[in-house]
Design a protein around this motif. Structure first.
Motif, PDB file in Angstrom:
ATOM      1  N   GLU A   1      50.153  -5.656   8.012  1.00  0.00           N
ATOM      2  CA  GLU A   1      48.867  -6.110   8.647  1.00  0.00           C
ATOM      3  C   GLU A   1      47.640  -5.335   8.173  1.00  0.00           C
ATOM      4  OE1 GLU A   1      47.247  -7.013  13.153  1.00  0.00           O
ATOM      5  OE2 GLU A   1      49.325  -6.400  12.807  1.00  0.00           O
ATOM      6  N   VAL A   2      48.125  -3.872   8.095  1.00  0.00           N
ATOM      7  CA  VAL A   2      46.976  -2.751   8.117  1.00  0.00           C
ATOM      8  C   VAL A   2      46.511  -3.091   6.537  1.00  0.00           C
ATOM      9  CG1 VAL A   2      48.593  -0.926   7.566  1.00  0.00           C
ATOM     10  CG2 VAL A   2      46.251  -0.602   8.715  1.00  0.00           C
ATOM     11  N   MET A   3      47.258  -3.387   5.748  1.00  0.00           N
ATOM     12  CA  MET A   3      47.062  -3.259   4.440  1.00  0.00           C
ATOM     13  C   MET A   3      46.307  -4.392   3.972  1.00  0.00           C
ATOM     14  SD  MET A   3      50.386  -1.983   2.093  1.00  0.00           S
ATOM     15  CE  MET A   3      49.273  -1.513   0.724  1.00  0.00           C
ATOM     16  N   LEU A   4      46.503  -5.705   4.606  1.00  0.00           N
ATOM     17  CA  LEU A   4      45.591  -6.753   4.443  1.00  0.00           C
ATOM     18  C   LEU A   4      43.938  -6.329   4.961  1.00  0.00           C
ATOM     19  CD1 LEU A   4      47.808  -9.701   5.554  1.00  0.00           C
ATOM     20  CD2 LEU A   4      46.721  -9.285   3.461  1.00  0.00           C
ATOM     21  N   MET A   5      44.099  -5.559   6.168  1.00  0.00           N
ATOM     22  CA  MET A   5      42.809  -5.031   6.428  1.00  0.00           C
ATOM     23  C   MET A   5      41.929  -4.116   5.591  1.00  0.00           C
ATOM     24  SD  MET A   5      43.643  -4.254  10.612  1.00  0.00           S
ATOM     25  CE  MET A   5      42.188  -3.442  10.905  1.00  0.00           C
ATOM     26  N   LEU A   6      42.668  -3.499   4.750  1.00  0.00           N
ATOM     27  CA  LEU A   6      42.105  -2.407   3.871  1.00  0.00           C
ATOM     28  C   LEU A   6      41.962  -2.985   2.382  1.00  0.00           C
ATOM     29  CD1 LEU A   6      43.897   0.728   5.109  1.00  0.00           C
ATOM     30  CD2 LEU A   6      41.606  -0.223   5.826  1.00  0.00           C
ATOM     31  N   ASN A   7      41.848  -4.426   2.356  1.00  0.00           N
ATOM     32  CA  ASN A   7      41.530  -4.850   1.158  1.00  0.00           C
ATOM     33  C   ASN A   7      42.775  -4.651   0.155  1.00  0.00           C
ATOM     34  OD1 ASN A   7      39.185  -5.991   2.180  1.00  0.00           O
ATOM     35  ND2 ASN A   7      37.981  -4.689   1.142  1.00  0.00           N
TER      36      ASN A   7
ATOM     37  N   GLU B   1      27.565  -2.498  -9.658  1.00  0.00           N
ATOM     38  CA  GLU B   1      27.748  -3.327  -8.478  1.00  0.00           C
ATOM     39  C   GLU B   1      29.005  -4.144  -8.725  1.00  0.00           C
ATOM     40  OE1 GLU B   1      27.201  -4.466  -4.828  1.00  0.00           O
ATOM     41  OE2 GLU B   1      25.844  -3.158  -6.041  1.00  0.00           O
ATOM     42  N   THR B   2      29.278  -4.622 -10.086  1.00  0.00           N
ATOM     43  CA  THR B   2      30.683  -5.419 -10.161  1.00  0.00           C
ATOM     44  C   THR B   2      31.775  -4.438  -9.889  1.00  0.00           C
ATOM     45  OG1 THR B   2      29.482  -6.730 -12.034  1.00  0.00           O
ATOM     46  CG2 THR B   2      31.720  -7.040 -11.996  1.00  0.00           C
ATOM     47  N   ALA B   3      31.744  -3.207 -10.604  1.00  0.00           N
ATOM     48  CA  ALA B   3      32.864  -2.507 -10.362  1.00  0.00           C
ATOM     49  C   ALA B   3      33.226  -2.201  -8.894  1.00  0.00           C
ATOM     50  CB  ALA B   3      32.695  -1.246 -11.183  1.00  0.00           C
ATOM     51  N   LEU B   4      32.188  -2.283  -8.291  1.00  0.00           N
ATOM     52  CA  LEU B   4      32.229  -1.831  -6.749  1.00  0.00           C
ATOM     53  C   LEU B   4      33.004  -2.685  -5.995  1.00  0.00           C
ATOM     54  CD1 LEU B   4      31.301  -0.447  -4.123  1.00  0.00           C
ATOM     55  CD2 LEU B   4      29.506  -2.128  -4.030  1.00  0.00           C
ATOM     56  N   GLU B   5      33.270  -4.128  -6.366  1.00  0.00           N
ATOM     57  CA  GLU B   5      33.971  -5.000  -5.807  1.00  0.00           C
ATOM     58  C   GLU B   5      35.722  -4.814  -6.158  1.00  0.00           C
ATOM     59  OE1 GLU B   5      30.588  -8.481  -6.276  1.00  0.00           O
ATOM     60  OE2 GLU B   5      32.631  -8.676  -7.128  1.00  0.00           O
ATOM     61  N   MET B   6      35.925  -4.023  -7.238  1.00  0.00           N
ATOM     62  CA  MET B   6      37.249  -4.029  -7.510  1.00  0.00           C
ATOM     63  C   MET B   6      37.751  -2.504  -7.228  1.00  0.00           C
ATOM     64  SD  MET B   6      36.389  -5.094 -11.647  1.00  0.00           S
ATOM     65  CE  MET B   6      38.070  -4.869 -12.065  1.00  0.00           C
ATOM     66  N   VAL B   7      37.214  -1.802  -6.438  1.00  0.00           N
ATOM     67  CA  VAL B   7      37.831  -0.399  -6.075  1.00  0.00           C
ATOM     68  C   VAL B   7      38.170  -0.321  -4.602  1.00  0.00           C
ATOM     69  CG1 VAL B   7      36.057   0.697  -7.623  1.00  0.00           C
ATOM     70  CG2 VAL B   7      35.216   0.438  -5.333  1.00  0.00           C
ATOM     71  N   TRP B   8      38.685   0.691  -4.357  1.00  0.00           N
ATOM     72  CA  TRP B   8      39.290   0.711  -2.934  1.00  0.00           C
ATOM     73  C   TRP B   8      38.409   1.523  -2.088  1.00  0.00           C
ATOM     74  CZ3 TRP B   8      44.747   2.964  -4.929  1.00  0.00           C
ATOM     75  CH2 TRP B   8      45.376   2.275  -5.930  1.00  0.00           C
ATOM     76  N   ALA B   9      37.297   1.197  -1.949  1.00  0.00           N
ATOM     77  CA  ALA B   9      36.301   1.927  -1.118  1.00  0.00           C
ATOM     78  C   ALA B   9      36.578   1.732   0.319  1.00  0.00           C
ATOM     79  CB  ALA B   9      34.827   1.240  -1.354  1.00  0.00           C
ATOM     80  N   LYS B  10      37.111   0.830   0.720  1.00  0.00           N
ATOM     81  CA  LYS B  10      37.267   0.624   2.286  1.00  0.00           C
ATOM     82  C   LYS B  10      38.386   1.630   2.654  1.00  0.00           C
ATOM     83  CE  LYS B  10      37.002  -3.415   4.433  1.00  0.00           C
ATOM     84  NZ  LYS B  10      37.278  -4.810   4.866  1.00  0.00           N
ATOM     85  N   ARG B  11      39.719   1.296   2.084  1.00  0.00           N
ATOM     86  CA  ARG B  11      40.802   2.275   2.405  1.00  0.00           C
ATOM     87  C   ARG B  11      40.481   3.915   2.290  1.00  0.00           C
ATOM     88  NH1 ARG B  11      44.198  -0.451  -2.632  1.00  0.00           N
ATOM     89  NH2 ARG B  11      42.766  -2.196  -1.997  1.00  0.00           N
ATOM     90  N   PHE B  12      39.772   4.057   1.227  1.00  0.00           N
ATOM     91  CA  PHE B  12      39.458   5.637   1.113  1.00  0.00           C
ATOM     92  C   PHE B  12      38.663   5.953   2.117  1.00  0.00           C
ATOM     93  CE2 PHE B  12      41.726   5.298  -3.147  1.00  0.00           C
ATOM     94  CZ  PHE B  12      42.405   6.154  -2.894  1.00  0.00           C
TER      95      PHE B  12
END
Length: 294
Positions: free
Chosen positions: A142-148, A43-54
């Motif tokens: 703008e879009v990069m901020l949306m994608l974390n 779960e900790t690593a989950l917060e660090m990955v690029w899940a939303k953008r991919f």
């Protein structure tokens, strides 16, 4: 050029990203990615990955696979941009920071991703989806901020993306000038494979005697970059040229006005004569070599 388009019609990155993130495809993909990450990293690593953008990238891939129409719209190009953006940024970063640690196959794969991304940007510029440099860069931010994306990632991406737009707008301006140059039957954007070989524009030319020539030109945004590129060994039929355009020619726009582009035709007439002379020498040498072999 159609200058009547509104900003919303030109560049809808943030609106399109938000639309994708509301879709059922996105929800399904994001749940799947998170499940895989939890199993492997916790779960900790989950917060660090690029899940939303991919997840956005994969959701668009699914949506595009269901699309029946072959006619490409502004919306289609925007989706293609969002789909490849995280892969492009990852590939560009590897090429910039870890090139010496990568195998030839890894470098080739990254270059293919970067080249594909560049082609999408070039088409978007050519279709007037980008009006000014500021508007385009603001849309990316703008879009990069949306994608974390983090602030450092955004800054790196902005610098890289700015370099891409600089190159693409010089290529498009050069292609337009070439197509107005006497003797040029056609100047067109190259395929991804030809681009990887060092050719941005494929030129078909007929001289005053009716002799036909076909060659590729690698367009550079500055005289210095053109000079440096010319010092490297080139493939036969591939040539390097400065675009002929300075920053002032663009007047803050992504592309120059038509009258400015047409004013560069004399520059390209001279440049093509140099290339044709080199092509004649190359043909003559090839014929002599063939004659000796026979």
């Amino acid at each position: 050029m159609n200058t009547g388009r509104s900003n919303r019609e030109r560049m809808r990155l943030s609106e399109t990203a938000a639309e994708v993130m509301r879709s059922s495809e996105y929800m399904e993909v994001q749940d799947h990615i998170r499940s895989k990450i939890r199993q492997k990293l916790g779960e900790t690593a989950l917060e660090m990955v690029w899940a939303k953008r991919f997840a956005v990238s994969e959701a668009i891939d699914i949506q595009r696979s269901k699309q029946e129409s072959r006619y490409e719209t502004d919306e289609d190009r925007t989706r293609k941009f969002l789909q490849i953006m995280p892969h492009w940024l990852n590939a560009q970063y590897k090429l910039d920071k870890h090139n010496s640690d990568m195998s030839r196959e890894e470098i080739k794969k990254c270059k293919e991703t970067v080249t594909t991304f560049n082609k999408i940007i070039r088409t978007m510029i050519d279709e007037e989806q980008c009006s000014s440099m500021k508007e385009t860069m603001d849309s990316i931010n703008e879009v990069m901020l949306m994608l974390n994306y983090t602030r450092s990632e955004i800054e790196y991406a902005r610098q890289s993306f700015y370099a891409v737009i600089q190159g693409m707008r010089h290529e498009i301006a050069a292609e337009s000038a070439l197509n107005w140059t006497p003797g040029v039957e056609l100047a067109e954007m190259t395929s991804t494979e030809d681009d990887l070989n060092g050719g941005d524009i494929h030129v078909y030319y007929v001289d005053d005697q009716g002799e036909r020539f076909e060659f590729y030109i690698d367009i550079k945004a500055t005289k210095i970059s053109a000079y440096k590129a010319n010092e490297r060994n080139r493939r036969p039929g591939y040539y390097v040229s400065w675009s002929g355009f300075d920053d002032d020619d663009f007047c803050g726009r992504v592309l120059p006005e038509d009258r400015t582009i047409k004013s560069k035709c004399s520059y390209y007439e001279k440049k093509i004569k140099e290339i044709v002379a080199a092509e004649r020498q190359r043909r003559s040498k090839a014929q002599r070599t063939l004659g000796r072999a026979v």
